[in-house]
Scaffold this motif. Structure first.
Motif, mmCIF file in Angstrom:
data_model
loop_
_atom_site.group_PDB
_atom_site.id
_atom_site.type_symbol
_atom_site.label_atom_id
_atom_site.label_comp_id
_atom_site.label_asym_id
_atom_site.label_seq_id
_atom_site.Cartn_x
_atom_site.Cartn_y
_atom_site.Cartn_z
ATOM 1 N N ASP A 171 0.796 -1.211 0.000
ATOM 2 C CA ASP A 171 0.000 0.000 0.000
ATOM 3 C C ASP A 171 0.831 1.265 0.000
ATOM 4 N N ILE A 172 2.145 1.158 0.188
ATOM 5 C CA ILE A 172 3.003 2.346 0.031
ATOM 6 C C ILE A 172 4.150 1.992 -0.905
ATOM 7 N N ILE A 173 4.678 2.993 -1.546
ATOM 8 C CA ILE A 173 5.868 2.784 -2.381
ATOM 9 C C ILE A 173 7.073 2.740 -1.443
ATOM 10 N N PRO A 174 7.869 1.661 -1.463
ATOM 11 C CA PRO A 174 9.029 1.581 -0.568
ATOM 12 C C PRO A 174 9.994 2.739 -0.820
ATOM 13 N N ASP A 175 10.548 3.252 0.249
ATOM 14 C CA ASP A 175 11.498 4.362 0.176
ATOM 15 C C ASP A 175 12.740 3.968 0.965
ATOM 16 N N ASN A 176 13.835 3.789 0.278
ATOM 17 C CA ASN A 176 15.104 3.448 0.920
ATOM 18 C C ASN A 176 16.166 4.418 0.424
ATOM 19 N N ARG A 177 16.805 5.112 1.369
ATOM 20 C CA ARG A 177 17.820 6.093 1.001
ATOM 21 C C ARG A 177 19.101 5.847 1.789
ATOM 22 N N ARG A 178 20.218 6.200 1.163
ATOM 23 C CA ARG A 178 21.526 6.043 1.806
ATOM 24 C C ARG A 178 22.360 7.287 1.528
ATOM 25 N N LYS A 179 22.900 7.873 2.603
ATOM 26 C CA LYS A 179 23.811 9.001 2.464
ATOM 27 C C LYS A 179 25.140 8.633 3.120
ATOM 28 N N ARG A 180 26.220 9.005 2.453
ATOM 29 C CA ARG A 180 27.537 8.675 2.990
ATOM 30 C C ARG A 180 28.487 9.837 2.731
ATOM 31 N N ILE A 201 27.631 7.402 7.774
ATOM 32 C CA ILE A 201 26.730 6.676 6.893
ATOM 33 C C ILE A 201 25.334 6.736 7.501
ATOM 34 N N GLN A 202 24.353 7.142 6.700
ATOM 35 C CA GLN A 202 22.975 7.231 7.162
ATOM 36 C C GLN A 202 22.071 6.433 6.218
ATOM 37 N N LEU A 203 21.222 5.600 6.803
ATOM 38 C CA LEU A 203 20.262 4.813 6.046
ATOM 39 C C LEU A 203 18.860 5.152 6.535
ATOM 40 N N TYR A 204 17.943 5.278 5.596
ATOM 41 C CA TYR A 204 16.560 5.548 5.943
ATOM 42 C C TYR A 204 15.677 4.620 5.126
#
Length: 196
Positions: free
Chosen positions: A1-10, A35-38
């Motif tokens: 029911d939601i579009i998956p959202d995966n983000r990575r900042k480094r 390193i940040q993951l969301y």
């Protein structure tokens, strides 16, 4: 029911300083990383649930939000032989620190093990001393070996808060730490088939 959202900042920064003396080279290597993951995902699949459980969960009933951050710092000082010397060697010390956090907010319509607030902190420290040497036996054949003595310390702090799933714990806290000192080694032989 939601579009998956995966983000990575480094982000990373490295500073290397070298100074040559008469018979040795001094090197300082400093490194910083963040390193940040969301993530935001729906953990229920309609087709799988209908087949396995015989029902389809209500939309929005199975959502997982996650935020992970790892901050890493390392510092190394080493002395080594100058390039072109027949015997190659290096010795030095290294410090490593990692501070990792993981925050998860999960709701689940079917599993008490996937529901609740999960907050975890892991801190790791390593201090090591090392040495390595390569000696030519002939012009093409070389023998090398090294040792590394290290001491690790790691601590874990974790908190869980439930969402009132029947028969489950309302929450818990876990705190633990470990430390270890250990020696590792390396032994190798190499052969250069051609001068190049």
């Amino acid at each position: 029911d939601i579009i998956p959202d995966n983000r990575r900042k480094r982000g990373e920064a490295t500073l290397e300083i070298q100074r040559d003396f008469e018979a040795t080279r001094f090197t300082s290597l400093t490194n910083f990383q963040r390193i940040q993951l969301y993530g935001e995902v729906d953990t229920a699949d309609d087709l799988v649930f209908q087949t396995v459980y015989g029902f389809i969960p209500p939309h929005g009933a199975d959502i997982a939000l996650s935020r992970d951050t790892d901050t890493i710092f390392s510092q190394e000082f080493r002395l080594s032989s100058i390039e072109g010397e027949p015997v190659k060697w290096v010795t030095g010390i290294n410090y490593f620190h990692s501070s990792y956090t993981s925050d998860r907010d999960q709701i689940s319509s079917y599993s008490p093990y996937s529901a609740g607030l999960f907050d975890t902190r892991i801190r790791s420290h390593t201090l090591a001393a090392f040495g390595d040497v390569t000696v030519p036996v002939t012009e093409a054949f070389k023998v090398s070996g090294g040792l590394r003595l290290a001491h690790d310390r790691q601590s874990l702090d974790s908190d869980y808060t439930g969402i009132g799933f029947p028969g489950t714990a309302s929450g818990y806290t876990q705190n633990s730490s470990i430390s270890d000192t250990y020696l590792t080694g390396r032994l190798a032989v190499s052969y250069d088939w051609t001068p190049a």
